[in-house]
Design an enzyme around this catalytic site. Sequence first.
Site, PDB file in Angstrom:
ATOM      1  N   CYS A  27       0.848  -1.195   0.000  1.00 39.37           N
ATOM      2  CA  CYS A  27       0.000   0.000   0.000  1.00 39.37           C
ATOM      3  C   CYS A  27       0.879   1.239   0.000  1.00 39.37           C
ATOM      4  O   CYS A  27       2.102   1.170   0.056  1.00 39.37           O
ATOM      5  CB  CYS A  27      -0.936   0.014   1.207  1.00 39.37           C
ATOM      6  SG  CYS A  27      -0.061   0.184   2.776  1.00 39.37           S
ATOM      7  N   CYS A  30       3.582   1.748   2.619  1.00 37.58           N
ATOM      8  CA  CYS A  30       4.852   1.058   2.360  1.00 37.58           C
ATOM      9  C   CYS A  30       5.768   1.961   1.524  1.00 37.58           C
ATOM     10  O   CYS A  30       6.948   2.129   1.830  1.00 37.58           O
ATOM     11  CB  CYS A  30       4.624  -0.243   1.581  1.00 37.58           C
ATOM     12  SG  CYS A  30       3.549  -1.435   2.399  1.00 37.58           S
ATOM     13  N   CYS A  95      34.753 -27.158 -17.072  1.00 36.27           N
ATOM     14  CA  CYS A  95      34.644 -27.776 -15.750  1.00 36.27           C
ATOM     15  C   CYS A  95      34.048 -26.798 -14.758  1.00 36.27           C
ATOM     16  O   CYS A  95      33.793 -25.640 -15.082  1.00 36.27           O
ATOM     17  CB  CYS A  95      36.021 -28.234 -15.264  1.00 36.27           C
ATOM     18  SG  CYS A  95      37.136 -26.846 -14.959  1.00 36.27           S
ATOM     19  N   CYS A  98      35.669 -23.410 -14.242  1.00 31.63           N
ATOM     20  CA  CYS A  98      35.309 -22.381 -15.230  1.00 31.63           C
ATOM     21  C   CYS A  98      34.076 -21.616 -14.756  1.00 31.63           C
ATOM     22  O   CYS A  98      34.038 -20.375 -14.789  1.00 31.63           O
ATOM     23  CB  CYS A  98      35.003 -23.013 -16.579  1.00 31.63           C
ATOM     24  SG  CYS A  98      36.348 -23.950 -17.293  1.00 31.63           S
ATOM     25  N   ASP A 503       8.377  28.545 -32.413  1.00 35.71           N
ATOM     26  CA  ASP A 503       9.447  28.941 -33.319  1.00 35.71           C
ATOM     27  C   ASP A 503       8.899  28.795 -34.744  1.00 35.71           C
ATOM     28  O   ASP A 503       7.942  28.044 -34.969  1.00 35.71           O
ATOM     29  CB  ASP A 503      10.657  28.019 -33.095  1.00 35.71           C
ATOM     30  CG  ASP A 503      11.766  28.289 -34.081  1.00 35.71           C
ATOM     31  OD1 ASP A 503      12.152  29.461 -34.213  1.00 35.71           O
ATOM     32  OD2 ASP A 503      12.232  27.332 -34.732  1.00 35.71           O
ATOM     33  N   ASP A 702      12.715  23.438 -32.570  1.00 34.61           N
ATOM     34  CA  ASP A 702      13.411  22.247 -33.068  1.00 34.61           C
ATOM     35  C   ASP A 702      14.902  22.439 -33.263  1.00 34.61           C
ATOM     36  O   ASP A 702      15.586  21.521 -33.698  1.00 34.61           O
ATOM     37  CB  ASP A 702      12.792  21.797 -34.395  1.00 34.61           C
ATOM     38  CG  ASP A 702      13.260  22.657 -35.563  1.00 34.61           C
ATOM     39  OD1 ASP A 702      13.451  23.883 -35.345  1.00 34.61           O
ATOM     40  OD2 ASP A 702      13.432  22.127 -36.666  1.00 34.61           O
ATOM     41  N   ASP A 706      16.910  27.067 -30.056  1.00 37.06           N
ATOM     42  CA  ASP A 706      15.708  27.044 -29.220  1.00 37.06           C
ATOM     43  C   ASP A 706      15.954  26.412 -27.852  1.00 37.06           C
ATOM     44  O   ASP A 706      15.117  26.524 -26.961  1.00 37.06           O
ATOM     45  CB  ASP A 706      14.590  26.263 -29.932  1.00 37.06           C
ATOM     46  CG  ASP A 706      14.255  26.848 -31.287  1.00 37.06           C
ATOM     47  OD1 ASP A 706      14.191  28.083 -31.386  1.00 37.06           O
ATOM     48  OD2 ASP A 706      14.081  26.075 -32.242  1.00 37.06           O
TER      49      ASP A 706
END
Length: 808
Positions: A27, A30, A95, A98, A503, A702, A706
């Site tokens: 909840c 928590c 093995c 490793c 712009d 863009d 800007d």
Amino acid sequence: MTTETASRGARVEQDEHVTLGIVGMTCAACARRIEKGLLKVDGVKAAAVNLATEKATVTYDPERTSVEDLIDAVRRIGYDVRGETVTLAVRGMTCAACAARIERQLKKVAGVLDARVNLAAETATVDYLPGKADVDALVAAVRKAGYDAAIDAGADAEEEARQRTYLEQKRALLTSALLSLPFVVQMLSDFAAQAAPQWPWRFHLPPYLQLVLATVVQFTVGMRFYRGAVKALRARSANMDVLVALGTSAAYGYSLYAVLTGATHQLYFEASVIILTLILLGKLLEARAKGQTSAAIQKLMRLQAKTARVIRDGQEVDVPLEDVRVGDLVVVRPGEKIPVDGVIVEGSTTVDESMLTGESLPVPKGVGDEVIGATLNKHGAFTFRATKVGKDTALAQIIKLVEEAQGSKAPIQRLADKISGVFVPIVIGIAGLTFAVTAVTSGVAPALVSAVAVLVIACPCALGLATPTAVMVGTGKGAETGILIKGAEHLENAHRITTVVLDKTGTITKGEPEVTDVVASGAVAEDELLRLAASAERGSEHPLGEAIVKAAKEKGMTLAEPSRFHAIPGHGIEAEVEGHTLLVGNAKLMRERSVDISALRAAQEALEAQGKTAMLVAIDGAAVGLLAVADTVKPTSAEAVRRLRAMGIDVIMMTGDNRRTAEAIAREVGIDQVMAEVLPEDKAAMVEKLKGEGKVVAMVGDGINDAPALAAADVGIAIGTGTDVAIEAANITLMRGDLMGIVNAIRLSKATMRKIRQNLFWAFAYNVVLIPVAALGLLTPILAGAAMAASSVSVVTNALLLRRWKPV
């Protein structure tokens, strides 16, 4: 920048961020407790815990604390941390030594929680924290140990974990429901007998059978609530588990006492059993609904191709997506997904980009054009060179952005968080007071019923889920339609926008201008004027400069290489070409360099009156002509402006172009407020001025120019077709270069905020109304359990209705 600002910026850059998956939250209390605990850790600057995503986002100083300290803090509070899990296919092991060596090497990687290597299966399963470690780092660690590794194809680990949890909850619910069924039949029988005394059939469970059934439910199915309550109390806090454990234990304990003392007419076993069943049902439905809130992320992940056809040693080879590297040549045939981002080097096609940008029409692509991974190749076959792979692709960045946004907190959630933090202790106090008063006035049994009803009815779950579930659906829906929102704060701010500043170049217009007129003064011929200007502009990245270069190349001109180039933002350029100093730019540049342009003024004004941008050209200090460039307005710009104004939003155009050109474009799209001839460094100041007038400002642009204004605005909106700098500075990115995205972003924000307000209203109203009703004895514990379960489910379900939102 002042020394103080610079030093503060340096300190901020040293901070690190990590996202921890939290296990065990039930909840909002928590989430609040974990948040508080993390903030107490030395070096933690900020912490936000999201109940819906079950994640904690932490900003911390790595010199003062570590990820391990943060994990320890979460565990001390009584919860656990779950990272992501990846399985690597490991090659070269012979093995057990490793396997042990690889395991040790993996555990040394920062951000790795655990690593398990299986020699027989030749796999390594690694639990790690996203943002601190990634698959590439894990593969590198295996290779450092002297072996080879690649990601093992398999289902998403987080989704598998969710499914396992869901199935466990489902089994627990079925067990509880079966054991509760006799109690339900008994209740119905009692109800029928009370409603109709002549009712002939009665069903009554023997007291000791009730005790056995209730004990099984209480201490098997209900054990999860006891465990959660113990963890919470150890951390000196309280949550939903405490309320449920207290309420059901009170009903069970009283009934147990009644059985042992022979007072079998006062049993409330059915209350504890059915309450637990109803709460489990609610949690199951809630988990299922919560899973649907992240459907957008899952949908984006499913877009990714699994393999790529790469040219290796002159041969086409199908390789796993993870094996594609930057620079690889990738072949795509008709109907296939494009695997990664890149640039076409051979062939042409049309590409369906709707899954990422929302653009419904296929986009023509040819040599030199960019393609985006996960989009669909429609018709032609082509070859492209990979430029971005793995986590750097547009799709990966979008997924990361959406995940971060879904994990963030909206400012409106602060009130709910504060209430959730003190809610449970207050409820326990109300329940205690209810028991004391009712015991005196009506007896112990009614007091117990009322107190249990208060404890069970008052769950802070709905409060904790109200905002994040709506934010998750809203940001996910935005991503599906090409609107990327960086955080819940920006999603919330967008609905308050009163002024949109646009712009011009690349935003209102296409940003792909063309040279329409070449006017020479007589000192040079028109073609020579164009050739020299294009030679000077070869080093420019400005759209107007690129248009001049393109026009010269289309005429087959051979351009000279400038020996010196200098861009002057907001004015133009200066370059050295074939021993001559060339200036190409606006009237301001010419005035500053004392160039007489009076002979060209009439032609300049006539062209600008037509909405064209006139760029003056001077050679060695003398004006020799001008070039007119026109940039066409995007088809939807006028409609977007009309819709924004219909929403009561002021629309302003701000540009570095001269006033005459700017006003011609503004008239075409229906804008009556124009800020023209604004230098790049002044754009942010103009935005601040509007904000100082009490306006909530969105800046839309863009370009690099800007970026400061985007950062200064209340909401910065970048056109996704623009530069990376602008997109980075913005709060919202529109994947399509379409101004209707602004309209849709604001509409989506308003729709999301409506859902949040509805959810918060019902969550508050539910508790405000029903707690007193329960305290007065007008609500049975069983109905309280049903209402509590329904509250959380209703909040999540209401948020899911936002998935029906559609862009215009």
